[in-house]
Design an enzyme around this catalytic site. Structure first.
Site, mmCIF file in Angstrom:
data_model
loop_
_atom_site.group_PDB
_atom_site.id
_atom_site.type_symbol
_atom_site.label_atom_id
_atom_site.label_comp_id
_atom_site.label_asym_id
_atom_site.label_seq_id
_atom_site.Cartn_x
_atom_site.Cartn_y
_atom_site.Cartn_z
ATOM 1 C CB THR A 148 132.944 28.191 82.846
ATOM 2 O OG1 THR A 148 134.257 28.735 83.053
ATOM 3 C CG2 THR A 148 133.019 26.888 82.088
ATOM 4 C CG ASP A 204 138.041 30.092 78.831
ATOM 5 O OD1 ASP A 204 139.285 30.113 78.743
ATOM 6 O OD2 ASP A 204 137.383 30.991 79.403
ATOM 7 C CE1 TYR A 249 136.478 34.485 84.146
ATOM 8 C CE2 TYR A 249 136.164 32.345 83.116
ATOM 9 C CZ TYR A 249 136.553 33.672 83.035
ATOM 10 O OH TYR A 249 137.021 34.176 81.850
ATOM 11 C CE1 TYR A 283 136.611 39.386 76.869
ATOM 12 C CE2 TYR A 283 138.816 38.509 76.583
ATOM 13 C CZ TYR A 283 137.983 39.544 76.945
ATOM 14 O OH TYR A 283 138.504 40.733 77.396
ATOM 15 N N GLY A 297 131.674 44.317 75.327
ATOM 16 C CA GLY A 297 132.375 44.907 74.192
ATOM 17 C C GLY A 297 131.546 45.948 73.464
ATOM 18 C CG LEU A 301 129.602 49.206 67.836
ATOM 19 C CD1 LEU A 301 130.013 49.052 66.379
ATOM 20 C CD2 LEU A 301 128.800 50.490 68.016
ATOM 21 N NE ARG A 303 122.865 48.205 76.258
ATOM 22 C CZ ARG A 303 124.058 48.436 76.765
ATOM 23 N NH1 ARG A 303 124.996 49.022 76.044
ATOM 24 N NH2 ARG A 303 124.353 48.072 78.002
ATOM 25 C CE LYS A 331 114.763 48.562 59.644
ATOM 26 N NZ LYS A 331 114.995 49.973 59.965
HETATM 27 P P1 NDP Z 1 129.127 35.451 75.631
HETATM 28 O O1 NDP Z 1 129.272 36.341 74.460
HETATM 29 O O2 NDP Z 1 129.473 34.020 75.505
HETATM 30 O O3 NDP Z 1 127.627 35.607 76.154
HETATM 31 C C1 NDP Z 1 127.093 34.844 77.199
HETATM 32 C C2 NDP Z 1 125.623 35.243 77.317
HETATM 33 O O4 NDP Z 1 124.944 34.874 76.107
HETATM 34 C C3 NDP Z 1 124.895 34.539 78.442
HETATM 35 O O5 NDP Z 1 124.004 35.461 78.988
HETATM 36 C C4 NDP Z 1 124.127 33.413 77.740
HETATM 37 O O6 NDP Z 1 122.907 33.126 78.380
HETATM 38 C C5 NDP Z 1 123.838 34.043 76.405
HETATM 39 N N1 NDP Z 1 123.717 33.046 75.342
HETATM 40 C C6 NDP Z 1 124.466 31.936 75.144
HETATM 41 N N2 NDP Z 1 124.079 31.278 74.048
HETATM 42 C C7 NDP Z 1 123.046 31.992 73.529
HETATM 43 C C8 NDP Z 1 122.217 31.818 72.403
HETATM 44 N N3 NDP Z 1 122.371 30.797 71.562
HETATM 45 N N4 NDP Z 1 121.236 32.757 72.162
HETATM 46 C C9 NDP Z 1 121.076 33.807 72.998
HETATM 47 N N5 NDP Z 1 121.838 34.018 74.073
HETATM 48 C C10 NDP Z 1 122.818 33.126 74.346
HETATM 49 O O7 NDP Z 1 129.926 36.148 76.820
HETATM 50 P P2 NDP Z 1 130.921 35.656 77.947
HETATM 51 O O8 NDP Z 1 131.339 36.874 78.662
HETATM 52 O O9 NDP Z 1 130.360 34.564 78.759
HETATM 53 O O10 NDP Z 1 132.170 35.112 77.126
HETATM 54 C C11 NDP Z 1 132.343 33.761 76.826
HETATM 55 C C12 NDP Z 1 133.420 33.119 77.693
HETATM 56 O O11 NDP Z 1 134.674 33.728 77.432
HETATM 57 C C13 NDP Z 1 133.231 33.311 79.198
HETATM 58 O O12 NDP Z 1 132.217 32.485 79.734
HETATM 59 C C14 NDP Z 1 134.619 33.022 79.694
HETATM 60 O O13 NDP Z 1 134.866 31.633 79.726
HETATM 61 C C15 NDP Z 1 135.477 33.713 78.619
HETATM 62 N N6 NDP Z 1 135.827 35.101 78.956
HETATM 63 C C16 NDP Z 1 137.166 35.436 79.068
HETATM 64 C C17 NDP Z 1 137.542 36.702 79.421
HETATM 65 C C18 NDP Z 1 138.982 37.034 79.559
HETATM 66 O O14 NDP Z 1 139.315 38.102 80.094
HETATM 67 N N7 NDP Z 1 139.888 36.194 79.097
HETATM 68 C C19 NDP Z 1 136.554 37.769 79.661
HETATM 69 C C20 NDP Z 1 135.183 37.345 79.437
HETATM 70 C C21 NDP Z 1 134.860 36.070 79.097
HETATM 71 P P3 NDP Z 1 122.631 31.769 79.205
HETATM 72 O O15 NDP Z 1 123.767 31.615 80.177
HETATM 73 O O16 NDP Z 1 121.300 32.044 79.822
HETATM 74 O O17 NDP Z 1 122.568 30.625 78.237
#
Ligand code: NDP
Length: 297
Positions: free
Chosen positions: A34, A63, A68, A206, A213, A215, A217, A223
């Site tokens: 979230t 989560d 947030y 996460y 994190g 790599l 890009r 490929k």
């Molecule tokens: P993610 O790796 O989950 O990436 C989220 C991004 O990916 C958003 O831009 C989303 O776009 C996009 N996305 C989602 N599904 C798809 C798909 N099927 N195809 C293409 N793009 C997609 O990164 P997060 O940083 O959000 O990590 C996930 C969760 O982990 C967080 O939301 C949070 O709850 C937790 N977290 C915990 C941390 C910690 O310190 N403990 C740190 C960071 C994250 P869109 O929203 O447009 O769908």
């Protein structure tokens, strides 16, 4: 009607892909994040609908964190949970500066209020700050005693922190470690993941589709990754999720705010990568051969 049948199939598949916590509770291998939700009122309706659809499709672990949107994500989730709270395994996180005897109870109560619930299924220390781990473990146990949380865990703790936690009174009651993990960021495979496995502690990954994190890009234009996605008739994001949960003891928590992304993520548990395909991925995104710093965002 077709969509309903499809939904049932997706949910049934996610029910088959569960991860067991140390107390025997099972949670879906793919849940929902979230971060960045609840920050723009214009998006609230769509974010709530996405989370509810995700639950319908079996991604019933959600989560969040007090951090947030400065409580905004918890407030939004509180709305999304109306009528479905009992279906959800709810995870929130406490700021390190609140994870002490003086502030943790109040911080948890404030989160519960925002989430419109009276308990969390899991409460995590968001990252390690200045409060001794012993004190955090003690106050987490108090919250369990008070029924405000069912269990607790940690986030962003590396192997040496985990070893220290294990020496503290109640430290072994930690249920999970939430860390950054995806195909492009495999540092934890050198020591943290083996240590957690040895101690029967699941990892919650996460950024599983590489929003942050190392790599990230490179992953999207690689490929081999693209070819395997084509083989499985899936997207790169789906391939990354399938890779993340491949071992059965890692929970991935992708965040998604569009219907398309939510459905794709929910379908990812159905993708089974073969040993040969995993070996191909190891060739391009090699497992670590030495200790690496814990990746964080
Ligand atoms: P993610 O790796 O989950 O990436 C989220 C991004 O990916 C958003 O831009 C989303 O776009 C996009 N996305 C989602 N599904 C798809 C798909 N099927 N195809 C293409 N793009 C997609 O990164 P997060 O940083 O959000 O990590 C996930 C969760 O982990 C967080 O939301 C949070 O709850 C937790 N977290 C915990 C941390 C910690 O310190 N403990 C740190 C960071 C994250 P869109 O929203 O447009 O769908």
């Amino acid at each position: 009607m077709t969509l309903n049948i499809h939904k049932d199939q997706i949910r049934a598949n996610n029910l088959k892909h569960q991860v067991q916590l140390p107390d025997g509770t099972t949670v879906p291998a793919i849940g929902q994040g979230t971060w960045f939700m609840g920050e723009n009122p214009a998006l609230a309706k769509q974010e709530i609908a996405s989370l509810r659809l995700g639950v319908e499709l079996g991604m019933t672990l959600i989560d969040t964190a007090e951090m947030y949107g400065s409580g905004g994500a918890e407030l939004l989730l509180g709305e999304a949970l109306q009528g479905i709270r009992e279906q959800v395994f709810l995870v929130s996180k406490v700021y390190p500066h609140n994870a002490d005897q003086k502030n943790a109870i109040k911080a948890c109560e404030t989160s519960l209020k925002r989430l419109k619930t009276d308990y969390l299924d899991l409460y995590l220390l968001h990252w390690r700050g200045n409060v001794p781990l012993e004190e955090t473990a003690y106050v987490m146990e108090q919250l369990v005693q008070q029924g405000k949380i069912k269990r607790w865990g940690v986030s962003n703790l590396d192997t040496d922190d985990m070893q220290e936690l294990w020496q503290e009174p109640y430290g072994k009651n930690c249920t999970v470690n939430q860390v950054l993990y995806h195909l492009g960021s495999r540092g934890i495979e050198y020591d943290l993941l083996p240590w957690c496995r040895e101690h029967h502690l699941p990892i919650m990954a996460y950024c599983p589709i590489a929003q942050g994190g190392s790599l990230r890009r490179e992953l999207m234009i690689n490929k081999t990754v693209m070819a395997l996605a084509k083989t499985h008739d899936c997207t790169i994001a789906q391939l990354l999720l399938a890779w993340c949960i491949r071992s059965g003891d890692v929970i991935a928590i992708p965040k998604a705010t569009t219907t398309k992304h939510v459905i794709e993520n929910a379908q990812s548990s159905a993708i089974e990568l073969t040993m040969d395909e995993l070996a191909q991925l190891d060739q391009v995104f090699t497992p670590p051969t030495h200790k690496m710093h814990l990746d964080i965002v």
